[in-house]
Design a protein around this motif. Structure first.
Motif, PDB file in Angstrom:
ATOM      1  N   ARG A 188      15.372  55.045  26.262  1.00  0.00           N
ATOM      2  CA  ARG A 188      15.696  55.084  27.689  1.00  0.00           C
ATOM      3  C   ARG A 188      15.645  56.526  28.172  1.00  0.00           C
ATOM      4  NH1 ARG A 188      22.276  54.339  28.211  1.00  0.00           N
ATOM      5  NH2 ARG A 188      22.797  56.371  27.325  1.00  0.00           N
ATOM      6  N   ASP A 236      19.916  52.272  32.629  1.00  0.00           N
ATOM      7  CA  ASP A 236      19.878  50.810  32.656  1.00  0.00           C
ATOM      8  C   ASP A 236      18.514  50.248  32.274  1.00  0.00           C
ATOM      9  OD1 ASP A 236      22.554  50.618  33.403  1.00  0.00           O
ATOM     10  OD2 ASP A 236      22.072  50.684  35.540  1.00  0.00           O
ATOM     11  N   THR A 237      17.474  51.075  32.277  1.00  0.00           N
ATOM     12  CA  THR A 237      16.142  50.642  31.902  1.00  0.00           C
ATOM     13  C   THR A 237      15.908  51.034  30.448  1.00  0.00           C
ATOM     14  OG1 THR A 237      15.345  50.933  34.152  1.00  0.00           O
ATOM     15  CG2 THR A 237      13.686  50.811  32.413  1.00  0.00           C
TER      16      THR A 237
END
Length: 63
Positions: free
Chosen positions: A31, A37-38
């Motif tokens: 990430r 969050d991705t």
């Protein structure tokens, strides 16, 4: 996802502009620190291949 066990390169410094990596349940997760969050999932062999390509300079033309 909890922010546990994420590692970043010692070359990244203290800013939030780096790639972080961790191993979870047999997969490697990647990430960007500024977009936690991705998450990209990959296998160990593919990740090892990516690291070898980076170290060999094979991806420098994308910079």
């Amino acid at each position: 996802m909890p922010d546990i066990n994420w590692q970043k390169s010692s070359f990244s410094g203290s800013g939030n502009d780096c790639v972080e990596v961790r191993s979870m349940k047999g997969l490697v997760e990647l990430r960007e620190s500024d977009d936690g969050d991705t998450i990209v999932l990959t296998g160990a062999a593919a990740f090892t291949g990516l690291l070898h390509a980076i170290k060999a300079g094979e991806l420098d033309h994308h910079a």
